[in-house]
Design an enzyme around this catalytic site. Structure first.
Site, PDB file in Angstrom:
ATOM      1  N   GLU A  39      65.724  -8.790  -4.997  1.00  0.00           N
ATOM      2  CA  GLU A  39      64.760  -8.580  -6.090  1.00  0.00           C
ATOM      3  C   GLU A  39      65.019  -9.451  -7.323  1.00  0.00           C
ATOM      4  OE1 GLU A  39      64.562  -4.290  -6.635  1.00  0.00           O
ATOM      5  OE2 GLU A  39      63.846  -3.999  -4.593  1.00  0.00           O
ATOM      6  N   GLU A  42      61.704  -4.079   4.769  1.00  0.00           N
ATOM      7  CA  GLU A  42      61.666  -2.670   4.312  1.00  0.00           C
ATOM      8  C   GLU A  42      60.242  -2.143   4.481  1.00  0.00           C
ATOM      9  OE1 GLU A  42      63.562  -2.192   0.438  1.00  0.00           O
ATOM     10  OE2 GLU A  42      65.018  -3.760   0.876  1.00  0.00           O
TER      11      GLU A  42
END
Ligand SMILES: *[C@@H]1O[C@H](CO)[C@@H](O)[C@H](O)[C@H]1NC(C)=O
Ligand SMILES: *[C@@H]1O[C@H](CO)[C@@H](O)[C@H](O)[C@H]1NC(C)=O
Length: 303
Positions: A127, A234
């Protein structure tokens, strides 16, 4: 005996024998039916830095060990998640000097390498566009590339894990070609230094629930043009009910699974009531499969 063989043949993971894996996360313990569905493992929370080293002087590998040892005992692909991330960092890192921060990150990376000698894939930085590490100035800051701290993290990781595949992992990419472009700029900086082996895109429900297959394919093409493999790392989806969840799976999953640059898909949980977002489970706690799971099994078997 015949019944036993039938039972065993039904317990193969969904993507057994396929050219790409279909995996899932493992938390504090391994669900008894995990082996019937998944052939790759990502630790859900147990290997995050803040979980392992909650205080600087004590290391707790217990939950991380569960996922790693289970995957390795079954020869399943194991992805370490994750080394450098601005969320779920240890709380104590913020008060250190820059020199001490850099030493602490280096110690953490080397400690993971010392404990686990056969990690297949590693989320090196997570991220970077949305939750960059708080200590990034201590490990190079922006520097001449604009992203020197990421180059530093990958350089350290490459030297500590010469046999692992190194990934960058991010969310908000599959539904946004502008964010994809920003991620690709970083991938290209790493690629020119031979530091990155793949691109992880999270594909959570807030990115895929209302996404079209055509938009997903277009971003996958964009990422695939880097020449690096893509991992949908994910994946989850939820609708108002079981049927609408299945519809989302049917719309988006094939665009990802059938893309030639995608080398594996990892779902982020599967048992209802235990996943991080309500309604993303695809198997009930009593073992009943929801419509999305029924569809997923027959789809992957034939693709
Ligand atoms: C894993 O691979 C090793 C080495 O090839 C083999 O000896 C072992 O039986 C395998 N284990 C499983 C559970 O497949
Ligand atoms: C993509 O999803 C994010 C949430 O991660 C959202 O904020 C953003 O508006 C979406 N972008 C597009 C172009 O759909």
């Amino acid at each position: 005996m015949i019944l036993l063989l039938v039972a065993l043949s039904f317990s193969d993971p969904i993507a057994q024998g396929k050219s790409k894996f279909l995996g899932n996360v493992i938390g504090g313990n391994v669900p008894s039916n995990f082996v019937n569905y998944w052939n790759q493992v990502t630790p859900e929370n147990g290997c995050k830095w803040g979980s392992v080293q909650a205080s600087q002087s004590s290391w707790n590998w217990a939950e991380c060990d569960v996922a790693y040892n289970w995957a390795k005992s079954r020869n399943l692909t194991f992805k370490f998640h994750c080394l450098v991330w601005g969320s779920q960092e240890p709380g104590w890192i913020g008060s250190l000097s820059n020199d001490a921060k850099k030493t602490a990150v280096t110690t953490w990376i080397n400690a993971v390498a010392a404990r686990y000698n056969s990690i297949d894939l590693i989320d090196v930085v997570n991220e970077v566009l949305h939750a960059p590490a708080s200590y990034r100035e201590a490990i190079g800051g922006s520097g001449s590339t604009g992203w020197d701290w990421i180059v530093w993290a990958f350089t350290q990781t490459r030297s500590a894990f010469p046999s692992s595949k190194l990934l960058i992992n991010e969310y908000g990419i599959i539904n946004d070609s502008n964010e994809a472009r920003q991620l690709i700029e970083i991938v290209n900086i790493l690629k020119s230094r031979n530091l990155v082996d793949g691109i992880g895109i999270q594909c959570h429900q807030f990115n895929v629930n209302s996404l079209s297959a055509a938009s997903a394919k277009s971003v996958l093409d964009q990422l695939g043009a880097t020449g690096r493999p893509i991992y949908s790392s994910e994946f989850d989806a939820n609708g108002n009910n079981e049927a609408s969840q299945a519809t989302i799976y049917q719309r988006i999953f094939p665009a990802i699974w059938e893309h030639s640059s995608v080398k594996g898909v990892t779902l982020w949980g599967y048992i209802t009531g235990t996943t991080w977002k309500d309604g993303t489970g695809i198997v009930e706690q009593n073992g009943n499969e929801r419509q999305a799971m029924t569809w997923l099994k027959q789809y992957v078997a034939s693709h």
